[in-house]
Design a protein around this motif. Structure first.
Motif, PDB file in Angstrom:
ATOM      1  N   GLU A 156     -12.933  22.551  58.916  1.00  0.00           N
ATOM      2  CA  GLU A 156     -12.124  21.225  59.348  1.00  0.00           C
ATOM      3  C   GLU A 156     -10.839  21.355  58.470  1.00  0.00           C
ATOM      4  N   GLY A 157      -9.848  21.080  59.530  1.00  0.00           N
ATOM      5  CA  GLY A 157      -8.544  20.846  58.839  1.00  0.00           C
ATOM      6  C   GLY A 157      -7.797  19.880  59.780  1.00  0.00           C
ATOM      7  N   GLU A 158      -6.910  19.033  59.005  1.00  0.00           N
ATOM      8  CA  GLU A 158      -6.256  18.113  59.835  1.00  0.00           C
ATOM      9  C   GLU A 158      -5.034  17.773  59.326  1.00  0.00           C
ATOM     10  N   LEU A 159      -3.871  17.710  59.895  1.00  0.00           N
ATOM     11  CA  LEU A 159      -2.496  16.786  59.559  1.00  0.00           C
ATOM     12  C   LEU A 159      -2.367  15.645  60.403  1.00  0.00           C
ATOM     13  N   SER A 160      -2.087  14.717  59.670  1.00  0.00           N
ATOM     14  CA  SER A 160      -2.103  13.541  60.532  1.00  0.00           C
ATOM     15  C   SER A 160      -1.205  12.346  59.538  1.00  0.00           C
ATOM     16  N   VAL A 164      -0.435  10.226  64.834  1.00  0.00           N
ATOM     17  CA  VAL A 164      -0.568  11.598  65.388  1.00  0.00           C
ATOM     18  C   VAL A 164      -1.387  12.554  64.668  1.00  0.00           C
ATOM     19  N   SER A 165      -2.114  13.249  65.233  1.00  0.00           N
ATOM     20  CA  SER A 165      -3.137  14.062  64.722  1.00  0.00           C
ATOM     21  C   SER A 165      -2.845  15.538  65.110  1.00  0.00           C
ATOM     22  N   ILE A 166      -2.862  16.553  64.082  1.00  0.00           N
ATOM     23  CA  ILE A 166      -2.750  17.899  64.607  1.00  0.00           C
ATOM     24  C   ILE A 166      -3.970  18.762  63.740  1.00  0.00           C
ATOM     25  N   LYS A 167      -4.591  19.532  64.482  1.00  0.00           N
ATOM     26  CA  LYS A 167      -5.657  20.096  63.889  1.00  0.00           C
ATOM     27  C   LYS A 167      -5.048  21.383  63.431  1.00  0.00           C
ATOM     28  N   PHE A 189      -1.730  25.589  63.950  1.00  0.00           N
ATOM     29  CA  PHE A 189      -1.701  24.049  64.247  1.00  0.00           C
ATOM     30  C   PHE A 189      -1.762  23.673  65.714  1.00  0.00           C
ATOM     31  N   MET A 190      -2.747  22.930  66.293  1.00  0.00           N
ATOM     32  CA  MET A 190      -2.885  22.566  67.531  1.00  0.00           C
ATOM     33  C   MET A 190      -2.704  20.934  67.808  1.00  0.00           C
ATOM     34  N   GLU A 194      -2.592  22.114  72.335  1.00  0.00           N
ATOM     35  CA  GLU A 194      -1.466  23.236  72.452  1.00  0.00           C
ATOM     36  C   GLU A 194      -1.120  23.571  71.047  1.00  0.00           C
ATOM     37  N   ARG A 195      -0.771  24.941  71.034  1.00  0.00           N
ATOM     38  CA  ARG A 195      -0.401  25.316  69.916  1.00  0.00           C
ATOM     39  C   ARG A 195       1.071  25.099  69.359  1.00  0.00           C
ATOM     40  N   VAL A 196       1.267  24.349  68.294  1.00  0.00           N
ATOM     41  CA  VAL A 196       2.676  23.990  68.051  1.00  0.00           C
ATOM     42  C   VAL A 196       3.335  24.900  66.976  1.00  0.00           C
ATOM     43  N   ALA A 197       2.464  25.532  66.096  1.00  0.00           N
ATOM     44  CA  ALA A 197       2.863  26.285  64.896  1.00  0.00           C
ATOM     45  C   ALA A 197       1.759  27.187  64.505  1.00  0.00           C
TER      46      ALA A 197
END
Length: 244
Positions: A156-160, A164-167, A189-190, A194-197
């Motif tokens: 599990e991974g998240e940037l938030s 805004v939450s990016i998986k 990073f989704m 949608e892939r953003v990075a």
């Protein structure tokens, strides 16, 4: 003696030519339209010095925090960890942000200020980092890694930043190879499916960003990517990988 040295040199050259440096597989449609951002100056075997990700510079890398105090992430305070690092991200325009990261957590339970607690599974490796954007506030990155490809669905991974939450998902597949790697080669990073990075963390590193991102989103993603490039896993200290 000279003949023996020549034979050894030729054998070494043949061995090197038969090896291909591993490159992380990136989803084709994303890779085709993404901006490949150059990573310069990062050393695979000793990734502690300054390096650049596009127009950003990762500087002031410090293994172990010089300041006294606990680490906090996503509302959980005073987290103890045996691996800590901090660095600054500079944009070349006089702006600088500090990023703080920690892994190998000692806690069996993370307790937040609002009374919520989560159990830290002993068979998972946790990594957390945080930094603050002047535009979008404080961001937290958290990954939990089972450490095995066969258990990859437990990752599990998240940037938030709370709004805004990016998986964050691991990538085990190498370009041109049918079988996956035993180790994580990088991360995707989704946001809203949608892939953003994407970032390759092996070798000297590679980065891909969705074109047209706002300046703040580029900074946020670059900070998270730099954090993962400096993250020393329990079983893999960013070693250089080669595939035969």
């Amino acid at each position: 003696m000279k003949k023996e040295l020549l034979l050894v040199s030729l054998a070494s050259m043949l061995m090197l030519s038969s090896c291909q440096v591993a490159t992380m597989a990136v989803e084709p449609s994303f890779k085709e339209q993404a901006e490949e951002v150059p990573v310069a100056g990062r050393k695979a075997f000793k990734p502690n010095g300054n390096f650049a990700i596009g127009t950003y510079t990762v500087a002031n890398v410090n293994r172990g925090w010089p300041s006294v105090g606990g680490f906090a992430v996503a509302g959980y305070e005073n987290i103890k960890a045996s691996q800590k690092h901090q660095f600054s991200l500079q944009d070349g325009k006089g702006h600088e942000w500090y990023v703080f990261g920690a892994s190998k957590l000692h806690e069996k339970t993370l307790k937040s200020n609002n009374g919520i607690s989560i159990a830290v599974a002993p068979n998972l490796e946790y990594y957390a980092s945080h930094f603050t954007s002047p535009q979008s506030g404080q961001w937290h990155l958290l990954t939990t890694d089972p450490g095995q490809y066969l258990r990859r669905k437990e990752f599990e991974g998240e940037l938030s930043n709370g709004e805004v939450s990016i998986k964050i998902s691991p990538v085990y597949k190498a370009e041109g190879k049918k079988l996956p790697s035993d180790d994580i080669l990088g991360y995707e990073f989704m946001q809203a499916n949608e892939r953003v990075a994407a970032v390759q963390v092996i070798n000297n590193g590679k980065v891909w960003l969705k074109p047209g991102l706002s300046e703040d989103k580029r900074m946020v993603l670059t900070g998270a990517i730099a954090s993962l490039l400096l993250y020393d896993k329990l079983t893999d200290v960013s070693r250089e990988l080669s595939l035969k």
